[in-house]
Design an enzyme around this catalytic site. Structure first.
Site, short mmCIF file in Angstrom:
data_model
loop_
_atom_site.label_atom_id
_atom_site.label_comp_id
_atom_site.label_asym_id
_atom_site.label_seq_id
_atom_site.Cartn_x
_atom_site.Cartn_y
_atom_site.Cartn_z
N CYS A 165 -0.48 -2.78 -8.52
CA CYS A 165 0.31 -1.59 -8.27
C CYS A 165 0.06 -0.70 -9.56
O CYS A 165 0.30 -1.41 -10.63
CB CYS A 165 1.67 -1.90 -7.90
SG CYS A 165 2.79 -0.33 -7.62
N THR A 166 -0.15 0.69 -9.19
CA THR A 166 -0.43 1.32 -10.45
C THR A 166 0.95 1.75 -11.24
O THR A 166 0.83 2.18 -12.50
CB THR A 166 -1.04 2.66 -9.90
OG1 THR A 166 -0.26 3.29 -9.11
CG2 THR A 166 -2.33 2.59 -9.49
N HIS A 167 2.10 1.34 -10.83
CA HIS A 167 3.40 1.56 -11.68
C HIS A 167 3.52 0.39 -12.61
O HIS A 167 3.99 0.30 -13.76
CB HIS A 167 4.46 1.10 -10.73
CG HIS A 167 5.03 2.38 -10.12
ND1 HIS A 167 4.03 2.64 -8.82
CD2 HIS A 167 5.93 3.23 -10.14
CE1 HIS A 167 4.64 3.73 -8.16
NE2 HIS A 167 5.83 4.18 -9.16
N TYR A 199 6.11 3.55 -1.31
CA TYR A 199 5.44 3.26 -0.12
C TYR A 199 5.47 1.83 0.20
O TYR A 199 5.23 1.14 1.28
CB TYR A 199 3.96 3.46 -0.52
CG TYR A 199 3.78 4.95 -0.12
CD1 TYR A 199 4.69 6.11 -0.05
CD2 TYR A 199 2.35 5.48 -0.09
CE1 TYR A 199 4.39 7.16 0.10
CE2 TYR A 199 2.06 6.91 -0.08
CZ TYR A 199 3.05 7.89 0.06
OH TYR A 199 2.93 9.03 0.06
N GLY A 200 5.65 0.85 -1.03
CA GLY A 200 5.60 -0.54 -0.81
C GLY A 200 6.47 -1.21 0.30
O GLY A 200 6.12 -2.42 0.67
N CYS A 219 -2.82 4.34 -5.67
CA CYS A 219 -1.85 3.59 -5.05
C CYS A 219 -2.22 2.58 -4.37
O CYS A 219 -2.99 2.53 -3.42
CB CYS A 219 -1.06 4.40 -4.16
SG CYS A 219 0.51 3.66 -3.33
N ASN A 220 -1.55 1.33 -4.84
CA ASN A 220 -2.25 0.10 -4.09
C ASN A 220 -1.94 -0.02 -2.45
O ASN A 220 -2.59 -0.54 -1.74
CB ASN A 220 -1.94 -1.03 -4.99
CG ASN A 220 -2.64 -1.29 -6.09
OD1 ASN A 220 -3.73 -2.24 -6.08
ND2 ASN A 220 -2.39 -0.73 -7.25
N GLU A 280 9.85 3.40 -12.43
CA GLU A 280 10.57 5.03 -12.12
C GLU A 280 11.60 5.15 -12.86
O GLU A 280 11.77 6.42 -13.24
CB GLU A 280 10.71 4.91 -10.78
CG GLU A 280 9.34 4.97 -9.66
CD GLU A 280 8.71 6.24 -9.53
OE1 GLU A 280 9.27 7.28 -9.92
OE2 GLU A 280 7.56 6.06 -9.14
N ASP A 287 -0.46 9.44 -5.69
CA ASP A 287 0.53 7.96 -5.52
C ASP A 287 1.72 8.36 -4.92
O ASP A 287 2.04 9.50 -4.76
CB ASP A 287 0.65 7.59 -7.12
CG ASP A 287 1.45 6.20 -7.17
OD1 ASP A 287 1.23 5.47 -6.36
OD2 ASP A 287 2.15 5.92 -8.09
N SER A 288 2.48 7.35 -4.82
CA SER A 288 3.84 7.45 -4.14
C SER A 288 4.85 8.06 -5.03
O SER A 288 5.96 8.99 -4.85
CB SER A 288 4.30 6.34 -3.58
OG SER A 288 4.48 5.33 -4.49
#
Length: 266
Positions: free
Chosen positions: A183-185, A43-44, A74-75, A151, A11-12
């Site tokens: 989004c995996t976040h 990344y988004g 990561c989407n 984050e 992932d980012s």
């Protein structure tokens, strides 16, 4: 047939740990290498070309470590990396399993998507949903502030609640009954999102969807598991050193335990 090599996940940043946690709990004998590209996040907000280049670099790095499969947790990266295989190794991205699960859950065929600007702009989810069911209605909402909030570890904060209401309330008003956390976040902020959606809207978590797909592939013989008596080992790698990342990672993964943290140059 068995395969003792680890599974690579990237992932980012920290969001992909929500996927790793689900996978580690679902497959307790499997070992995992996690790569968080923290030196280049998010990344988004990057261009499609840059996201693809970064993703290829991450996959190549994991392949050099000898993984047997790669999970793109990561989407934004998944939207630019549709391949199901890369250099002979299976690749799982979040778009297809998340879409498939959402379609299985929806009753009124109105599905919402929360994502980064890059994911929403790519229309990857909308295209996949419509490909699977032409009768579905799709409503998308970009949520650029969600990643920095996750984050920062502000999953339970008044500011997060206000930002979440601003993003999520308009999409709830469309009448959706299913919402993809694109989004995996975002599962880190699930409680704040649930405060806006209530319990009547199903939330689709990428980690759970990928775990279901891998379980199916094990049954079909497309994914070779380790021996049942194997001991799980989890190694967390990042491209930039951060004690904050390590502390937050331990909190997200709990009760799953990572044995090793290291900084790598990809």
């Amino acid at each position: 047939m068995m395969d003792s090599r680890p599974v690579g996940v990237f992932d980012s940043g920290i969001g992909g740990l929500t996927v790793l946690k689900v996978l580690a709990e679902r497959f307790p004998q499997e070992s995992f290498l996690y790569l968080g590209d923290t030196a280049r996040l998010p990344y988004g907000s990057k261009s499609a070309l840059t996201i693809r280049r970064y993703s290829e670099q991450n996959v190549h790095y994991l392949l050099r470590q000898g993984v047997k499969a790669v999970v793109i947790a990561c989407n934004s990266a998944s939207s630019q990396f549709p391949e199901g295989e890369f250099e002979g190794v299976p690749v799982y991205n979040v778009i297809h399993p998340g879409s498939f699960k959402a379609l299985n859950l929806t009753k009124n065929k109105k599905i919402g998507i929360l994502g980064t600007r890059a994911t929403v702009k790519s229309a990857a989810y909308a295209q996949e949903l419509i490909r699977l069911d032409e009768g579905v209605e799709v409503f998308s909402q970009a949520c650029p502030l969600f990643v920095p909030l996750a984050e920062e570890g502000w999953d339970d904060d008044p500011i997060t609640n206000l930002v979440t209401y601003r993003y999520v309330n308009p999409i709830v008003k469309t009448g959706i009954d299913t919402l993809i956390l694109g989004c995996t976040h975002y599962p880190i902020l699930k409680e704040a999102i649930r405060k806006v959606t209530g319990n009547s809207i199903e939330l689709v978590d990428s980690g759970e969807a990928i775990a279901e797909l891998i379980a199916q592939d094990i049954e079909r013989g497309h994914f070779k598991p380790v021996k049942e008596d194997a001991t799980q080992n989890i190694h967390i790698m990042t491209t930039d050193a951060s004690e904050h990342f390590n502390n937050l990672a331990r909190r997200i993964l709990e009760p799953v335990r990572a044995e090793q943290f290291s900084v790598v140059d990809i």
